[in-house]
Design an enzyme around this catalytic site. Structure first.
Site, PDB file in Angstrom:
ATOM      1  CG  ASP A 215       1.787   7.477   0.025  1.00 28.66           C
ATOM      2  OD1 ASP A 215       0.578   7.282   0.210  1.00 28.66           O
ATOM      3  OD2 ASP A 215       2.423   6.896  -0.866  1.00 28.66           O
ATOM      4  CG  HIS A 238      -1.052  10.758  -1.504  1.00 25.75           C
ATOM      5  ND1 HIS A 238      -0.506   9.666  -2.122  1.00 25.75           N
ATOM      6  CD2 HIS A 238      -0.328  11.823  -1.932  1.00 25.75           C
ATOM      7  CE1 HIS A 238       0.511  10.059  -2.903  1.00 25.75           C
ATOM      8  NE2 HIS A 238       0.639  11.361  -2.797  1.00 25.75           N
TER       9      HIS A 238
END
Ligand code: NAG
Ligand code: NAG
Length: 392
Positions: A215, A238
């Protein structure tokens, strides 16, 4: 060495020992076999260090220590300077059900003056990610590996945090925290394993660190101010994200954030600001993204104020978060998609004071594109892609 020098060394050594109390977790029953739950031993060593009138050091020798769950509370500590010197590895239970519904695995709460040097914190969460990735509805939500909560004057250096069930490191409600030379890792397909999440905190710095996760490498929540991020290698993951913000109507803003000298490699986003498309009184202001290298990044520069997965719970009013004074300076490298700059701001609260200075992003050796909605600001220097901001 002369006898004189030896005498001096002995003197220094004994005076150090006299001014610092040392607590070895093994003397409190910790076992380095990776199988015996050593939570109590660690907590007892902490209690002793905490009760000391002097600076105190907790030593964790080489070896593997199974910790089921530990909350190191500093509220009643006499010692104003506790050092944890870790040579070993702390292991979470590999059976995710043991802590999967807890909020934290290892938590430092209400601590003032803590330094952690070295060591590995391993969440051992492979089985939980597999459960989540198989769409099994019965997997527990998972827990954060290492949490600093309502604590001040924290230093963490040369520490590895890996394979957490959820966030790897959480800094919440803290003031004056320095994380440096930290290595955070989880596989690219591990769900919700944000590297470092900072919220409701001021004076946090994250320096010279390597972060790869499933993430965000670093995510920044409401109530964060005076945050300094420098010298980070991010990927997979991310990217670095301010947000998601604006889920709540009443929300503290984010201000004075510096992100400099960061390399993003193969991440979904580079530098991102992300807000829910919901009413909110929050804001983002005074942000600087500087000296950033993108290597094959899907969305190198992105503001997304229309976040609303599954188009649920967003009453078509746009985001209430007001974004202003965000500067992008010397951002270059490669985009993995044609649209390298995407500034999708709120219709009810347009972005203002956006500055783009020397941006050079290419896509497969071709021109990239910029897309702007409700975004005002100015540009200077090189602009690849071509500027799309409305003049402010
Ligand atoms: C912004 O934050 C930095 C630390 O990250 C701090 O040194 C500086 O004083 C802050 N600026 C303002 C105006 O608060
Ligand atoms: C922009 O980046 C491209 C590709 O990395 C490079 O070849 C070019 O020299 C850069 N332009 C300037 C003006 O720096």
């Amino acid at each position: 060495m002369s006898p004189f020098a030896i005498f001096f060394l002995l003197l220094i050594n004994s005076s150090l020992a006299a001014n610092t109390n040392i607590y070895n977790v093994q003397n409190y029953g910790a076992k380095s076999d990776g199988k015996t739950d050593s939570s109590k031993a660690f907590l007892n060593a902490w209690a002793a260090a905490c009760a000391s009138n002097k600076p105190s050091t907790i030593n964790v020798p080489i070896g593997k220590y199974l910790i089921h769950n530990a909350n190191f509370n500093g509220q009643t500590c006499k010692s104003k300077a506790i050092t944890m010197h870790i040579d070993g590895t702390l292991l979470a239970p590999s059976d995710y059900n043991v802590i999967g519904n807890e909020e934290n695995w290892i938590k430092f709460e209400k601590v003032n003056g803590l330094s952690i040097y070295g060591g590995t914190f391993d969440g051992q969460a492979a089985a939980l990610w597999a459960c989540k990735n198989s769409n099994n509805k019965n997997c527990p939500d998972g827990t954060t590996a290492l949490t600093f909560y309502n604590s001040n004057n924290i230093i963490m250096s040369g520490v590895k945090v890996q394979n957490s069930q959820k966030f790897q490191i959480l800094v919440d409600g803290c003031h004056n925290v320095k994380l440096q030379g930290v290595k955070v890792s989880a596989p690219g397909n591990s769900p919700n394993t944000d590297g470092i999440h900072v919220k409701s905190s001021s004076g946090v710095s994250i320096m010279k660190s390597q972060i790869g996760t499933g993430d965000d490498c670093i995510s920044i929540g409401p109530g964060t101010s005076n945050l300094w991020i420098e010298g980070i290698a991010c990927g997979p993951g991310h990217g670095i994200s301010i947000g998601s913000l604006g889920w709540k109507q009443q929300e503290l803003g984010v201000q004075n954030v510096t992100v400099k000298t960061v390399t993003f490699s193969g991440t979904t986003n580079g530098v991102r600001v992300k807000t829910w498309a919901r009413p909110s009184n929050g804001f983002v202001r005074n942000v600087l993204f500087q000296h950033i290298v993108m290597v094959n990044v899907k969305n190198p520069i992105i503001i997304d104020q229309n976040y609303c997965p599954n188009h649920q719970s967003c009453p078509h009013k746009g985001s209430g978060i007001k974004i202003s004074d965000v500067t992008y300076q010397d951002i270059h490298g490669t985009s993995a998609t044609e649209v390298a700059v995407k500034l999708d701001c709120s219709k009810s609260n347009p972005c203002s004071g956006i500055t783009l200075e020397d941006v050079n992003l290419s896509y497969q050796n071709q021109q990239t594109e910029a897309s702007c909605v409700n975004a005002r600001g100015r540009v200077s220097g090189l602009q690849k892609p071509t500027n799309c901001l409305l003049k402010s």
